[in-house]
Design an enzyme around this catalytic site. Structure first.
Site, short mmCIF file in Angstrom:
data_model
loop_
_atom_site.label_atom_id
_atom_site.label_comp_id
_atom_site.label_asym_id
_atom_site.label_seq_id
_atom_site.Cartn_x
_atom_site.Cartn_y
_atom_site.Cartn_z
CG HIS A 156 -2.12 -0.86 1.09
ND1 HIS A 156 -2.06 -2.20 1.40
CD2 HIS A 156 -3.39 -0.62 0.67
CE1 HIS A 156 -3.26 -2.74 1.18
NE2 HIS A 156 -4.07 -1.81 0.75
CE LYS A 160 -3.81 -0.52 4.89
NZ LYS A 160 -5.10 0.13 5.25
#
Length: 270
Positions: A156, A160
């Site tokens: 990600h 995040k």
């Protein structure tokens, strides 16, 4: 009747995509948009914030003042904020779609308790493709799981804040449940130094955080001489936003209960 939807965290990356998704979907309209207390975005038109032009819906930091303007709240924020929103929705009989990840066991218990009063779709990932992958993982685990090494790899963007991703954990949970294992016992989330040989019943997790990666997940079922890989790559957050709006529309006639995307997509009947 048109379903009126509110968006929590309207100024975030996901919030703006959700505004766009609501605006483009049939049978729904944006009723309200929220940001945290004191945000500089309060008063901004939600449509202009999302880059789709004036909608006449001003961003607010006060749910109470906007409670008559929406039927359902979509929340992709953080656990502490989501729990406040859940309490508000229970008190005011508002349905919820929750895409927030990182809840501890107490947070998950609060969601379950709230679902006795209101209808909630709570999922780690609202992509139709990812939820289809969950079913494929169950099939693969049933056929190969007891005879191979299983590894979950996810990537990600750098912003995040939780790891592994909620989707990666859900993948592990689907696999573990199929194999009759407890992910808390069999999940391995860190390998460093002299770890010893890998145990066959482990379910390993690896995390990558880099740049602007929207979301990538891959699961290996690795046996001697062959490996099956099941993967999903998201190139736009709109896939999650559209799935969340779809979930909201599905909830329209539900009075209460806790559901996930398996229910929304009727995947158990595949």
């Amino acid at each position: 009747m048109t379903l009126k939807i509110a968006i929590a965290g309207a100024g975030g990356r996901m919030g703006r995509q959700l505004i766009q998704a609501v605006h483009s979907a049939e049978g729904v309209e944006l009723g309200a948009a929220f940001e945290r207390k004191g945000s500089s975005l309060v008063g901004t038109d939600a449509g202009e914030l999302a880059g789709i032009g004036h909608l006449g819906v001003a961003v607010s930091d006060d749910l109470e003042s906007q409670k008559d303007k929406f039927d359902l709240l979509i929340d992709f924020t953080r656990p502490e904020g989501s729990l406040e929103h859940i309490a508000f929705c229970v008190a005011n009989n508002k349905k919820m779609v929750i895409g927030t990840t990182g809840f501890d066991q107490n947070g998950k218990a609060a969601i379950k308790a709230a679902s006795d009063k209101i209808a909630i779709v709570f999922a780690s990932n609202f992509s139709v493709g990812v939820n289809l992958v969950f079913k494929l993982l169950e099939k693969a685990a049933k056929v190969m799981g007891d005879y191979c090494d299983i590894e979950v790899i996810e990537a990600h963007h750098r912003h995040k804040v939780d790891a592994p991703s909620g989707t990666a954990l859900s993948m592990g949970e689907h696999i573990a449940k199929t194999l009759g294992r407890d992910l808390k016992t069999h999940g391995v989330f860190c390998r460093e130094g002299i770890t010893g040989e890998r145990k066959r019943d482990e379910i390993g997790f690896s995390t990558i955080r880099a740049s602007d990666v929207v979301g990538e997940h891959m699961v290996w079922f690795a046996d001697i001489g062959e490996r099956v890989e099941i993967s999903h790559k998201a190139s736009s957050r709109m896939t999650f936003a559209n799935g969340a709006v779809r979930a909201g529309k599905w909830l329209e006639n539900k009075a209460n209960g806790l559901f996930d995307m398996t229910d929304v997509l009727d995947l158990n009947n595949l």
